[in-house]
Design a protein around this motif. Structure first.
Motif, short mmCIF file in Angstrom:
data_model
loop_
_atom_site.label_atom_id
_atom_site.label_comp_id
_atom_site.label_asym_id
_atom_site.label_seq_id
_atom_site.Cartn_x
_atom_site.Cartn_y
_atom_site.Cartn_z
N GLY A 131 77.61 18.45 84.30
CA GLY A 131 77.89 18.38 85.72
C GLY A 131 77.58 17.04 86.36
N TYR A 132 77.13 16.07 85.55
CA TYR A 132 76.82 14.75 86.10
C TYR A 132 78.11 13.99 86.42
N ARG A 133 78.01 13.04 87.35
CA ARG A 133 79.16 12.20 87.67
C ARG A 133 79.55 11.39 86.43
N ASP A 134 80.83 11.28 86.21
CA ASP A 134 81.34 10.53 85.05
C ASP A 134 82.31 9.47 85.57
N TYR A 135 81.82 8.25 85.66
CA TYR A 135 82.61 7.16 86.22
C TYR A 135 83.53 6.54 85.16
N ASN A 195 74.28 2.64 97.27
CA ASN A 195 75.54 2.25 97.89
C ASN A 195 76.73 2.93 97.21
N ILE A 196 76.65 3.09 95.90
CA ILE A 196 77.73 3.76 95.18
C ILE A 196 77.89 5.19 95.69
N ARG A 197 76.76 5.87 95.86
CA ARG A 197 76.81 7.25 96.36
C ARG A 197 77.29 7.28 97.81
N PHE A 198 76.92 6.26 98.58
CA PHE A 198 77.38 6.17 99.97
C PHE A 198 78.90 6.03 100.00
N TYR A 199 79.45 5.18 99.14
CA TYR A 199 80.90 5.00 99.11
C TYR A 199 81.60 6.28 98.67
N GLU A 200 80.94 7.03 97.80
CA GLU A 200 81.50 8.32 97.39
C GLU A 200 81.50 9.29 98.57
N ASP A 201 80.38 9.31 99.32
CA ASP A 201 80.29 10.20 100.49
C ASP A 201 81.34 9.85 101.53
N GLN A 202 81.68 8.56 101.61
CA GLN A 202 82.68 8.12 102.58
C GLN A 202 84.11 8.34 102.08
N GLY A 203 84.25 8.82 100.86
CA GLY A 203 85.57 9.12 100.33
C GLY A 203 86.30 7.92 99.75
N LEU A 204 85.56 6.84 99.45
CA LEU A 204 86.19 5.65 98.91
C LEU A 204 86.39 5.73 97.40
N ILE A 205 85.53 6.46 96.72
CA ILE A 205 85.67 6.67 95.28
C ILE A 205 85.53 8.16 94.99
#
Length: 214
Positions: free
Chosen positions: A35-39, A16-26
């Protein structure tokens, strides 16, 4: 922080976190070294906002508008209140209809179905929405074939990968054997996909679909 830590902090799955990223929410940054995501803690705060809003049944599109200041939180929640009130009204109408049937003292054999179906039709014309239980049954019936097809496809894909791996490990493995095996399993995957498609069409056009017309 890594996505596993965010998942634990927020209680939202990585998917879901990746989905929200794909949707441009985060918009998490990237670690310059690997190169890994750094939250960040800000990302965590935004995800908590999203979690709350989604539980309040706010659509993704509206959350985006909220983030872009194209929609106020008050207006957004007012729309939810209107929807919830409408839903509650529909539930109240259904409850009253159930009470009416109970108060009539009718058993199943003597149930005046024509009257109540006409009442429901009249209520629908007035804007009341009744749950389509037949569509729910159709979805449940589809679940089994879809799961079975996925398992079969994954197994056959694994066998194809295994054959290529055997060639890497043992170069003496006959290439013809690999080609034939891959062709067989590839054809089986196509066959499973076709069978699944036909089965889903059968379910859509079956008794549940016909029942939904009445």
């Amino acid at each position: 922080m890594k996505i596993n830590q965010v998942e634990e902090l927020v209680g939202i799955t990585k998917k879901n976190i990746r989905f929200y990223e794909d949707q441009g929410l985060i918009h998490p940054g990237r670690n310059s070294e690997n190169g890994y995501r750094d939250y960040t803690l800000e990302d965590v705060a935004v995800l908590n906002q999203i979690k709350l809003l989604r539980r309040l049944e706010v659509p993704i599109e509206e959350i985006l508008k909220l983030q872009k200041d194209e929609l106020t939180l008050s207006n957004c929640l007012e729309m939810r209140i209107t929807e919830f009130a409408k839903r509650q009204k529909d539930m109240d109408v259904l409850s009253e209809l159930c009470k009416e049937i109970i108060d009539s003292g009718e058993g199943l054999s003597g149930l005046n179905t024509d009257k109540y179906l006409e009442d429901m039709k009249r209520l629908e014309k007035g804007g009341v929405r009744f749950m389509d239980i037949n569509q729910i049954d159709v979805k449940k019936k589809k679940r089994g074939p879809i799961i079975a097809a996925i398992v079969s496809i994954l197994f056959m894909a694994a066998m194809i990968i295994l054959m290529f791996w055997s060639k890497v490990v043992d170069p003496s493995t006959p290439i013809l054997l690999i080609v034939i095996t891959v062709a067989i399993f590839g054809a089986m995957i196509v066959g499973v996909c076709i069978a699944l498609s036909q089965r889903l069409k059968e379910i859509d056009g079956g008794e549940e679909h016909e029942a939904s017309k009445y």
